[in-house]
Each structure stands twice: as structure tokens, then as C-alpha cells.
Design an enzyme around this catalytic site. Structure first.
Site, short mmCIF file in Angstrom:
data_model
loop_
_atom_site.label_atom_id
_atom_site.label_comp_id
_atom_site.label_asym_id
_atom_site.label_seq_id
_atom_site.Cartn_x
_atom_site.Cartn_y
_atom_site.Cartn_z
N GLU A 280 -9.70 -1.62 5.35
CA GLU A 280 -10.40 -1.60 6.85
C GLU A 280 -11.25 -2.97 7.02
OE1 GLU A 280 -8.53 0.28 8.80
OE2 GLU A 280 -7.98 1.93 8.01
N ASN B 219 -7.49 -3.18 14.54
CA ASN B 219 -8.93 -3.00 14.15
C ASN B 219 -8.97 -4.60 13.38
OD1 ASN B 219 -7.65 -2.65 12.29
ND2 ASN B 219 -9.08 -0.31 11.58
N ASP C 48 1.10 -1.28 0.23
CA ASP C 48 -0.02 0.60 -0.19
C ASP C 48 0.87 1.58 0.08
OD1 ASP C 48 0.81 -0.69 2.61
OD2 ASP C 48 -0.73 -1.21 3.58
N HIS D 281 -7.22 -4.52 10.46
CA HIS D 281 -7.08 -4.58 8.74
C HIS D 281 -5.45 -4.85 8.38
CE1 HIS D 281 -4.58 -0.97 9.82
NE2 HIS D 281 -4.08 -1.35 9.39
#
Length: 268
Positions: free
Chosen positions: A143, A136, A67, A138
Site C-alpha cells: 500500500e 491507489n 500475496d 498499490h
């Protein structure tokens, strides 16, 4: 899913580095999927040391990063291109032309995402994909609520991820809220996945990824579908796993099996 529970972050980095080094010894022209963030830094330091000691070469390697922040040029100190150059590429014998990071300054981000997917396919696919995991759940910048078969695309970062990454930006400095990221489907296409996680802050995410339901609510749970996913975690990250003693037993048996197979091969 192979779950490897080790004492601390140093052992996690050592295990991960050795796995990548062994991959390159088997296949010198491997295609590596690479990650950024604080977790892989120690692993990269070990790869640099091994390369500079002559233990492994990256000359034939092609790499693709997961990314990049949308809106940052590669020369920006907080861009992931800058991170990879400074943490790994500039210190090893890799051909920089064969290192790929999504273009954060692309004029047409949608076209850039499609081109990135095409580049991965043209290289023959990723042999081993390195991952971290967010609090979380990810992976990359996928996400919660990300499609489990998604491809490289533009994603909006959650507030939790923005806050987690704020420590890398100076006070008042522009912090992007958008990214280009490989999709979960892109990640699952890799022949092998190596996820590293350390620290108690990752314990809930690891529990959800390993023992929770397959769900877009925890993107890392998609690794349950992968044929060769290895999760290497320290004691703190493993602290909330209900079946961690069983995972230790499985790994111990796996190590015995590998030793027997190696002995048989040596006796041929």
C-alpha cells in the site's frame, strides 16, 4: 519502462498471455510470479486454452504468488490459493507441488515471510512477474507508504483496498484486514515485470506510476527503476497519460525494430 497501449481489456489479456507463452517456449522451466484479482482472469483463461490445445506446457514451471490474505486457509473460497487453483492450476499440466502461495494460515507469519523469500531465491529468482495495480497505486498488497526496497512481510490493508475487495466477500462474511505480500524490493528482483491495467478507474494510478515522481506514495512508481518493466494498458487506463501519443510512437518503432531483427535472424 515499456508502455503498450491497446484498445480494450481483451487485447491486454491476449498480449500478456502471449508474452508468458513465449517466455515458457524459450525457457520451459521458468519461474513465474503470479497475481490475483479481476484483471488477470482473462489472461489465465488464455493460458488454459493454450495449454489444453497443446501450444504450451507448464510441466517444468515453478510459480510464486504475490500475496495472500492473513487468516484464511487455502481451502477458503476467498483465499488466493483457492483462486489460483480454480482459475489456473487445476486446468493446466503444472505440478501443484511447484506452485507457491504465501500461507495465510501460518502460525508464525514472520517466519513464513522469511521462508517465502528463501524459496524464491532457491528457485533461482522470478523470471517474469505478473502484476495488477490498485486505484491507489498499490502492487501486491504494498500500500502507499510501503518501503521501495521492502521484502515479503505482513501488511495492513488500507480502507480503500478493503472496500475494493469487499465485492468478493458475501455480506457479513469475515474479510481480512491483514495480508502477507511480496515486498516492492522482491518484485523488483524479478528479471521481467508485466503489469496489466484496464478501465478508467486505474487511470490516475497509471499516470502516477508512469509520469509521477518515484515515491512511496505510489508503490507502482518503483517500476520506473526496473530494467525490464512492461506496462500493458487499455485506452481507458491510459486516458490520463500526458504523453500517451509519444508512448504509442515508441512502441510502434519498437515493433519495427523487432520485425527487422527477426528478419535478420531468419536470413542467417
Amino acid at each position: 519502462m515499456q508502455i503498450v497501449i491497446l484498445k480494450d481489456s481483451a487485447e491486454v489479456a491476449e498480449y500478456g498471455a502471449n508474452l508468458i507463452i513465449n517466455q515458457l517456449k524459450r525457457k520451459p522451466d521458468s519461474v513465474l510470479g503470479l497475481a490475483t484479482g479481476s484483471t488477470p482472469v482473462s489472461l489465465y483463461q488464455r493460458l488454459v486454452a493454450a495449454n489444453q490445445a497443446g501450444a504450451v506446457s507448464f510441466e517444468g514451471v515453478t510459480s510464486f504468488n504475490l500475496d495472500e490474505y492473513l487468516g484464511l486457509e487455502g481451502s477458503h473460497p476467498q483465499s488466493y490459493r483457492y483462486f489460483m487453483d480454480s482459475q489456473l492450476f487445476d486446468a493446466i499440466d503444472i505440478n501443484k507441488a511447484n506452485t507457491h502461495v504465501p500461507p495465510g494460515d501460518a502460525e508464525d507469519p514472520i517466519a513464513a515471510c522469511e521462508a517465502y523469500e528463501a524459496q524464491i531465491q532457491a528457485a533461482g529468482g522470478i523470471d517474469i512477474q505478473l502484476l495488477g495495480i490498485g486505484r491507489n497505486g498499490h502492487i501486491g498488497f504494498n500500500e502507499p507508504s510501503s518501503g521501495l526496497m521492502s521484502r515479503t512481510r505482513v501488511k495492513t490493508l488500507t480502507q480503500a483496498t478493503i472496500e475494493d475487495n469487499a465485492r468478493f466477500f458475501a455480506e457479513g462474511e469475515y474479510q481480512p484486514h491483514l495480508s502477507i505480500t511480496m515486498g516492492i524490493g522482491t518484485i523488483l528482483d524479478a528479471k521481467k515485470v508485466l503489469l496489466l491495467a484496464t478501465g478508467e478507474s486505474k487511470a490516475d494510478a497509471i499516470r502516477a506510476a508512469v509520469e509521477g515522481a518515484l515515491s512511496a506514495a505510489c508503490p507502482a512508481s518503483a517500476l520506473q527503476l526496473h530494467r525490464d518493466a512492461v506496462l500493458v494498458i487499455d485506452e481507458a487506463a491510459a486516458s490520463k497519460l500526458a504523453d500517451k501519443e509519444f508512448y504509442r510512437h515508441i512502441e510502434a518503432e519498437n515493433q519495427l525494430l523487432q520485425a527487422r531483427l527477426a528478419a535478420l535472424k531468419a536470413g542467417e
